[in-house]
Design a protein around this motif. Structure first.
Motif, PDB file in Angstrom:
ATOM      1  N   HIS A   4       0.917  -1.194  -0.020  1.00  0.00           N
ATOM      2  CA  HIS A   4       0.045   0.155   0.125  1.00  0.00           C
ATOM      3  C   HIS A   4       0.956   1.258  -0.009  1.00  0.00           C
ATOM      4  CE1 HIS A   4       0.911  -0.694   4.316  1.00  0.00           C
ATOM      5  NE2 HIS A   4       0.949   0.394   4.723  1.00  0.00           N
ATOM      6  N   LYS A  28      -4.769   1.623  -1.054  1.00  0.00           N
ATOM      7  CA  LYS A  28      -4.232   1.004  -2.038  1.00  0.00           C
ATOM      8  C   LYS A  28      -5.219   1.322  -3.277  1.00  0.00           C
ATOM      9  CE  LYS A  28      -2.793  -3.463  -3.632  1.00  0.00           C
ATOM     10  NZ  LYS A  28      -2.763  -4.898  -3.344  1.00  0.00           N
ATOM     11  N   HIS A  51      -7.169  -2.777   3.992  1.00  0.00           N
ATOM     12  CA  HIS A  51      -7.527  -3.052   2.518  1.00  0.00           C
ATOM     13  C   HIS A  51      -7.586  -4.285   1.878  1.00  0.00           C
ATOM     14  CE1 HIS A  51      -3.111  -2.574   2.660  1.00  0.00           C
ATOM     15  NE2 HIS A  51      -3.243  -3.003   1.506  1.00  0.00           N
TER      16      HIS A  51
END
Length: 338
Positions: A4, A28, A51
């Protein structure tokens, strides 16, 4: 290596009138932003999730197709990747981490979307649970920017009943002597396990347990195997102060709690001009369909579509119920087509 990126926000003054210094927003992206910058979707994370735990809804052939859309998944403050009690230096570390609202989260996400990516219009905002709370905030705070929303298994504010459930989970965690008022030297594992067990009676429906779906659909050998393997396992590796920070955000979630609407919940809902499908689960014990029905009645372009399921809150994620995911994916596809 991390998968990320970090957007540096600088010093952010929060609604609580404290400053989140050197604030960091982890995110992300999936797919490519087109030349017109009009294919962007924001898909916020849920309580304790990161995420990677949103990715089950993203993929080729799905409604959230990275070959067609530019999907931004911002990590909520407190989740261990964005600024959190666990990664903020003293004196604002641990239990001194300032209270962050959903409004604060979405304001930071708006900066990422507009300042970093130069996006002026979003095709869709969607999210599960606390991701749904952030979805409502996006549409109410930035109505001219958000074309469509699909919040699923979540609400625009935390109900009193929901607040009480969270108090029980919080009390179980804090009762561990090792918690030490948040200044623990090692993880309060008994409290974290107890936290998961409190959740176990709420995250899934009575029918789920009556059908013994923990065994027949999820592959656990017994109820105890499920309680330890799934529910204790879900929270055992999470940081306790991070969980409590996000829990405060959840309990104080309310799209009208700001200087624009000053507590007028109906006005805050009425400000949402986005085309909306609200998708509660029929057996959700956190967010019953009645709450979303009240919201839909106050929104000018909202449709209430109850997902008929025995999976309770977990009908929406993270990828636990394939049949319910197909219904959700179809609704997202339908909404994006109009």
């Amino acid at each position: 290596m991390t998968d990320h990126q970090i957007y540096a926000l600088g010093d952010v003054v929060l609604q609580c009138r404290k400053t989140l210094r050197d604030a960091r927003l982890a995110y992300k992206t999936y797919g490519t932003l087109n030349a017109a910058r009009d294919n962007a979707i924001v898909y916020p994370t849920w309580y304790s999730g990161q995420h990677t735990e949103n990715e089950w809804l993203i993929g080729p052939g799905r409604a959230l197709d990275p070959d067609r859309y530019f999907i931004i998944v911002p990590n909520m403050f407190g989740n261990g990747l964005s600024s959190s009690p666990s990664n903020t230096p003293p004196p604002w570390n641990g239990p001194r981490f300032p209270h962050v609202t959903a409004h604060d989260n979405v304001r930071a996400q708006h900066r990422l979307v507009t300042e970093h990516f130069g996006i002026e219009r979003l095709a869709l905002v969607t999210g599960w649970s606390m991701g749904a709370l952030q979805t409502y905030h996006w549409a109410s705070m930035y109505p001219d920017m958000v074309a469509r929303i699909l919040p699923f298994q979540g609400s625009a504010r935390c109900s009193r009943h929901n607040f009480v459930f969270l108090e029980g989970a919080k009390a179980a965690l804090q009762a561990d002597a090792a918690f030490a008022d948040g200044w623990y030297a090692s993880p309060p594992t008994r409290g974290l396990r107890a936290f998961g067990r409190v959740y176990a009676g709420w995250g899934l429906s009575q029918t789920f347990y009556r059908l013994e779906a923990d065994r027949t659909h999820m592959g656990y050998a017994s109820l105890e195997d499920f309680l330890v393997g799934f529910w204790e396992g879900l929270f055992y590796e999470r940081d306790a102060n991070n969980l409590l920070a996000m829990l405060w955000t959840w309990q104080n979630g309310d799209i009208s709690a700001n200087d624009t609407f000053r507590g007028d919940f109906k006005a805050a809902l009425g400000a949402i001009t986005a085309k909306a499908i609200l998708m509660p689960a029929s057996t959700d014990l956190y967010f019953p369909p009645e709450d979303n029905a009240i919201e839909a009645a106050a929104m000018p372009n909202a449709q209430l579509r109850v997902l008929d399921t025995w999976w309770g809150h977990f009908a929406g994620g993270p990828g636990t119920s394939p049949d319910d995911i197909r219904v959700l994916d179809d609704a997202l596809r339908e909404l994006l087509a109009h």
